[in-house]
Design a protein around this motif. Structure first.
Motif, PDB file in Angstrom:
ATOM      1  N   VAL A  57    -108.467  85.619  75.342  1.00 46.73           N
ATOM      2  CA  VAL A  57    -108.337  85.821  76.787  1.00 46.73           C
ATOM      3  C   VAL A  57    -108.734  84.562  77.541  1.00 46.73           C
ATOM      4  CG1 VAL A  57    -109.260  87.095  78.764  1.00 46.73           C
ATOM      5  CG2 VAL A  57    -108.607  88.326  76.692  1.00 46.73           C
ATOM      6  N   CYS A  58    -109.839  83.942  77.124  1.00 42.95           N
ATOM      7  CA  CYS A  58    -110.302  82.714  77.781  1.00 42.95           C
ATOM      8  C   CYS A  58    -109.253  81.617  77.682  1.00 42.95           C
ATOM      9  CB  CYS A  58    -111.608  82.263  77.156  1.00 42.95           C
ATOM     10  SG  CYS A  58    -112.345  80.836  77.969  1.00 42.95           S
ATOM     11  N   GLU A  59    -108.676  81.450  76.486  1.00 44.94           N
ATOM     12  CA  GLU A  59    -107.640  80.430  76.282  1.00 44.94           C
ATOM     13  C   GLU A  59    -106.434  80.689  77.175  1.00 44.94           C
ATOM     14  OE1 GLU A  59    -106.723  80.539  72.161  1.00 44.94           O
ATOM     15  OE2 GLU A  59    -108.492  79.398  71.543  1.00 44.94           O
ATOM     16  N   ALA A  60    -106.113  81.971  77.370  1.00 45.80           N
ATOM     17  CA  ALA A  60    -104.906  82.314  78.120  1.00 45.80           C
ATOM     18  C   ALA A  60    -105.069  82.156  79.623  1.00 45.80           C
ATOM     19  CB  ALA A  60    -104.487  83.752  77.792  1.00 45.80           C
ATOM     20  N   ALA A 187    -115.145  62.082  73.269  1.00 46.78           N
ATOM     21  CA  ALA A 187    -114.126  63.111  73.081  1.00 46.78           C
ATOM     22  C   ALA A 187    -114.666  64.280  72.271  1.00 46.78           C
ATOM     23  CB  ALA A 187    -112.900  62.512  72.398  1.00 46.78           C
ATOM     24  N   ASP A 188    -115.397  63.983  71.214  1.00 46.04           N
ATOM     25  CA  ASP A 188    -115.998  65.053  70.402  1.00 46.04           C
ATOM     26  C   ASP A 188    -117.003  65.858  71.223  1.00 46.04           C
ATOM     27  OD1 ASP A 188    -114.482  64.253  68.252  1.00 46.04           O
ATOM     28  OD2 ASP A 188    -116.113  63.177  67.240  1.00 46.04           O
ATOM     29  N   LEU A 189    -117.748  65.161  72.075  1.00 41.19           N
ATOM     30  CA  LEU A 189    -118.704  65.851  72.942  1.00 41.19           C
ATOM     31  C   LEU A 189    -117.973  66.779  73.912  1.00 41.19           C
ATOM     32  CD1 LEU A 189    -121.533  66.346  74.038  1.00 41.19           C
ATOM     33  CD2 LEU A 189    -121.308  64.249  75.404  1.00 41.19           C
ATOM     34  N   ALA A 190    -116.856  66.317  74.455  1.00 36.95           N
ATOM     35  CA  ALA A 190    -116.071  67.146  75.385  1.00 36.95           C
ATOM     36  C   ALA A 190    -115.638  68.447  74.714  1.00 36.95           C
ATOM     37  CB  ALA A 190    -114.856  66.374  75.884  1.00 36.95           C
ATOM     38  N   VAL A 191    -115.172  68.361  73.472  1.00 37.94           N
ATOM     39  CA  VAL A 191    -114.737  69.557  72.748  1.00 37.94           C
ATOM     40  C   VAL A 191    -115.918  70.484  72.476  1.00 37.94           C
ATOM     41  CG1 VAL A 191    -113.784  70.405  70.559  1.00 37.94           C
ATOM     42  CG2 VAL A 191    -112.718  68.464  71.711  1.00 37.94           C
ATOM     43  N   SER A 192    -117.067  69.919  72.134  1.00 36.32           N
ATOM     44  CA  SER A 192    -118.236  70.749  71.848  1.00 36.32           C
ATOM     45  C   SER A 192    -118.744  71.450  73.110  1.00 36.32           C
ATOM     46  CB  SER A 192    -119.356  69.904  71.228  1.00 36.32           C
ATOM     47  OG  SER A 192    -119.923  69.024  72.180  1.00 36.32           O
ATOM     48  N   LEU A 193    -118.593  70.793  74.260  1.00 34.43           N
ATOM     49  CA  LEU A 193    -119.046  71.382  75.517  1.00 34.43           C
ATOM     50  C   LEU A 193    -118.145  72.524  75.967  1.00 34.43           C
ATOM     51  CD1 LEU A 193    -120.008  68.161  77.512  1.00 34.43           C
ATOM     52  CD2 LEU A 193    -121.580  69.977  76.805  1.00 34.43           C
ATOM     53  N   GLU A 194    -116.855  72.408  75.703  1.00 35.26           N
ATOM     54  CA  GLU A 194    -115.900  73.434  76.140  1.00 35.26           C
ATOM     55  C   GLU A 194    -114.804  73.587  75.083  1.00 35.26           C
ATOM     56  OE1 GLU A 194    -113.205  74.581  80.031  1.00 35.26           O
ATOM     57  OE2 GLU A 194    -114.685  72.999  80.204  1.00 35.26           O
ATOM     58  N   PRO A 195    -115.038  74.437  74.081  1.00 37.80           N
ATOM     59  CA  PRO A 195    -114.095  74.572  72.960  1.00 37.80           C
ATOM     60  C   PRO A 195    -112.733  75.126  73.341  1.00 37.80           C
ATOM     61  CG  PRO A 195    -116.255  75.460  72.397  1.00 37.80           C
ATOM     62  CD  PRO A 195    -116.263  75.216  73.870  1.00 37.80           C
ATOM     63  N   ASN A 196    -112.570  75.610  74.582  1.00 37.93           N
ATOM     64  CA  ASN A 196    -111.273  76.102  75.038  1.00 37.93           C
ATOM     65  C   ASN A 196    -110.609  75.151  76.030  1.00 37.93           C
ATOM     66  OD1 ASN A 196    -111.292  78.668  73.622  1.00 37.93           O
ATOM     67  ND2 ASN A 196    -112.935  79.247  75.013  1.00 37.93           N
ATOM     68  N   ARG A 215    -103.433  60.384  61.610  1.00 34.45           N
ATOM     69  CA  ARG A 215    -103.197  61.668  60.958  1.00 34.45           C
ATOM     70  C   ARG A 215    -104.149  62.750  61.482  1.00 34.45           C
ATOM     71  NH1 ARG A 215    -102.052  57.889  57.070  1.00 34.45           N
ATOM     72  NH2 ARG A 215    -100.011  58.140  56.046  1.00 34.45           N
ATOM     73  N   ASP A 216    -105.368  62.348  61.840  1.00 36.22           N
ATOM     74  CA  ASP A 216    -106.348  63.295  62.369  1.00 36.22           C
ATOM     75  C   ASP A 216    -106.108  63.619  63.835  1.00 36.22           C
ATOM     76  OD1 ASP A 216    -107.620  63.250  59.917  1.00 36.22           O
ATOM     77  OD2 ASP A 216    -109.023  61.677  60.509  1.00 36.22           O
ATOM     78  N   ALA A 217    -105.189  62.888  64.469  1.00 35.24           N
ATOM     79  CA  ALA A 217    -104.959  63.072  65.901  1.00 35.24           C
ATOM     80  C   ALA A 217    -104.040  64.247  66.194  1.00 35.24           C
ATOM     81  CB  ALA A 217    -104.365  61.797  66.503  1.00 35.24           C
ATOM     82  N   ILE A 218    -103.161  64.580  65.269  1.00 38.31           N
ATOM     83  CA  ILE A 218    -102.084  65.525  65.564  1.00 38.31           C
ATOM     84  C   ILE A 218    -102.598  66.935  65.823  1.00 38.31           C
ATOM     85  CG2 ILE A 218    -100.002  66.601  64.633  1.00 38.31           C
ATOM     86  CD1 ILE A 218     -99.493  63.904  63.176  1.00 38.31           C
ATOM     87  N   LYS A 219    -103.530  67.422  65.007  1.00 37.93           N
ATOM     88  CA  LYS A 219    -104.010  68.798  65.171  1.00 37.93           C
ATOM     89  C   LYS A 219    -104.665  69.036  66.526  1.00 37.93           C
ATOM     90  CE  LYS A 219    -106.712  72.454  62.969  1.00 37.93           C
ATOM     91  NZ  LYS A 219    -107.571  72.838  61.806  1.00 37.93           N
ATOM     92  N   PRO A 220    -105.624  68.195  66.983  1.00 36.92           N
ATOM     93  CA  PRO A 220    -106.203  68.446  68.310  1.00 36.92           C
ATOM     94  C   PRO A 220    -105.180  68.344  69.435  1.00 36.92           C
ATOM     95  CG  PRO A 220    -107.048  66.391  67.390  1.00 36.92           C
ATOM     96  CD  PRO A 220    -106.337  67.096  66.288  1.00 36.92           C
ATOM     97  N   LEU A 221    -104.185  67.475  69.302  1.00 34.24           N
ATOM     98  CA  LEU A 221    -103.146  67.377  70.332  1.00 34.24           C
ATOM     99  C   LEU A 221    -102.309  68.657  70.374  1.00 34.24           C
ATOM    100  CD1 LEU A 221    -102.072  63.687  69.708  1.00 34.24           C
ATOM    101  CD2 LEU A 221    -103.175  64.567  71.785  1.00 34.24           C
ATOM    102  N   GLN A 222    -102.001  69.209  69.208  1.00 32.75           N
ATOM    103  CA  GLN A 222    -101.271  70.478  69.167  1.00 32.75           C
ATOM    104  C   GLN A 222    -102.113  71.599  69.757  1.00 32.75           C
ATOM    105  OE1 GLN A 222    -100.410  70.582  64.956  1.00 32.75           O
ATOM    106  NE2 GLN A 222     -98.357  69.721  65.226  1.00 32.75           N
ATOM    107  N   THR A 223    -103.420  71.563  69.507  1.00 28.15           N
ATOM    108  CA  THR A 223    -104.318  72.559  70.091  1.00 28.15           C
ATOM    109  C   THR A 223    -104.328  72.452  71.609  1.00 28.15           C
ATOM    110  OG1 THR A 223    -105.741  72.528  68.137  1.00 28.15           O
ATOM    111  CG2 THR A 223    -106.701  73.395  70.165  1.00 28.15           C
ATOM    112  N   ALA A 224    -104.350  71.230  72.123  1.00 24.65           N
ATOM    113  CA  ALA A 224    -104.330  71.021  73.578  1.00 24.65           C
ATOM    114  C   ALA A 224    -103.088  71.650  74.195  1.00 24.65           C
ATOM    115  CB  ALA A 224    -104.385  69.529  73.896  1.00 24.65           C
ATOM    116  N   MET A 225    -101.951  71.445  73.573  1.00 28.00           N
ATOM    117  CA  MET A 225    -100.697  71.973  74.117  1.00 28.00           C
ATOM    118  C   MET A 225    -100.607  73.483  73.972  1.00 28.00           C
ATOM    119  SD  MET A 225     -97.962  68.939  73.201  1.00 28.00           S
ATOM    120  CE  MET A 225     -98.491  68.644  71.504  1.00 28.00           C
TER     121      MET A 225
END
Length: 336
Positions: A57-60, A187-196, A215-225
């Protein structure tokens, strides 16, 4: 009666070991339904189900609330806007990827800060406006804009150390200055502060991409979208994905994403460089010439200068990444 702008309503029904949770987000002033969803789950592990649905729900709702706020602020007379509304009016202008819109957005962000000097998110947005201008329209302003963006990003973090968006834009300013380790940490701190937070994951993907971990960049970018499918930063994140595939030497995937950008956001310049380099790497010289001719027509003769930008301006790229991109241009017959 509650004095709120949005209400999240929900109900739950149970049948045997199954439950159905129905929820909807409503504009409290008009009663307009902004979003609704239902979730059918097994209650074998009720606490896990609670956490899963709360996260979903939060993500949506977060991107939908932000989009609704931008649209509401856009309908209001500028002189009647408070600091929060000025911020969202600025975000509405920033979402329109046109050069003149950035100046309008910047004016509203500056006014938001004037109305509320402790408004960290407005400082973060102001930093974003300077970086967007360099990335999309005016790479020649890098030496002027990036230091200003860094200053506003640091101000935002100082005003609110828990604001994920502030840390995310600080990460972006840092990688554009070549400070990759600090950028990754922010950037890692930003994700830890707000995982959604979509912008946090977008920054994490960008920091990894430009910091030598494509190679490690693709998954978080897909998560963002996934978290924010209507986000104004979608073209930028897709550009990062295309470049990540390129630097990881998956040229076919890079071409696929860059072509998607070319057709969906034809006036967004950055992916053209990646597309031309990837076409060169795969020997598609004729297609590269077609794309180059289209870019010249769309962006005028100034586009020729962009082919040398990895050498002269894109200093956030590591030396080996710069040479990798230029080698694609050479194979496409675009540079000597």
């Amino acid at each position: 009666e509650l004095g709120v702008r949005y209400v999240l309503e929900g109900s739950i029904r149970k049948a045997g070991s199954r439950i159905r949770v129905t929820t909807r987000l409503v504009d409290a002033a008009t009663g307009r339904q902004i979003w609704a969803e239902h979730y059918d789950r097994d209650v074998a592990d009720v606490f896990l189900v609670q956490d899963e649905i709360a996260t979903s729900v939060c993500e949506a709702i977060q991107p939908r609330v932000e989009r609704s706020e931008r649209e509401r602020a856009a309908r209001k007379a500028p002189e009647r806007l408070d600091a929060w509304e000025c911020f969202h009016r600025g975000m509405w202008h920033l979402a329109n990827t046109e050069a003149e819109e950035i100046a309008k957005a910047r004016g509203f962000f500056a006014r938001a800060i004037q109305l509320d000097p402790q408004f960290a998110r407005a400082d973060a947005a102001l930093a974003q406006s300077y970086l967007n201008e360099v990335t999309i329209f005016r790479p020649d302003l890098r030496n002027v804009n990036v230091p200003q963006a860094l200053e506003h990003a640091r101000n935002a973090v100082k005003k609110d150390t828990t604001d994920a968006a502030a840390h995310a834009v600080l990460a972006r300013a840092l990688w554009m200055l070549g400070s990759h380790e600090e950028s990754l940490a922010e950037a890692d701190l930003a994700v830890s502060l707000e995982p959604n937070s979509a912008v946090a994951y977008g920054a994490q993907g960008g920091a990894r991409l430009w910091g030598g971990r494509p190679r490690d960049a693709i998954k978080p970018l897909q998560t963002a979208m996934r978290l924010s499918p209507f986000d104004p930063l979608i073209p930028l994140w897709l550009h990062y994905v295309a470049r990540a595939h390129y630097l990881a030497e998956d040229y076919a995937a890079s071409i696929r994403v860059a072509q998607q950008l070319r057709h969906s956001f034809p006036h967004f310049r950055p992916p053209y460089n990646t597309l031309l380099a990837a076409l060169g790497q795969t020997g598609q010289v004729d297609e590269a010439r077609i794309v180059f001719a289209e870019a010249l027509e769309r962006f005028n003769e100034a586009f020729r200068t962009y082919l040398s930008l990895p050498l002269n301006e894109l200093r956030e790229l590591r030396a080996e990444d710069r040479e990798h991109v230029i080698s694609g241009f050479r194979k496409a017959g675009l540079v000597a």
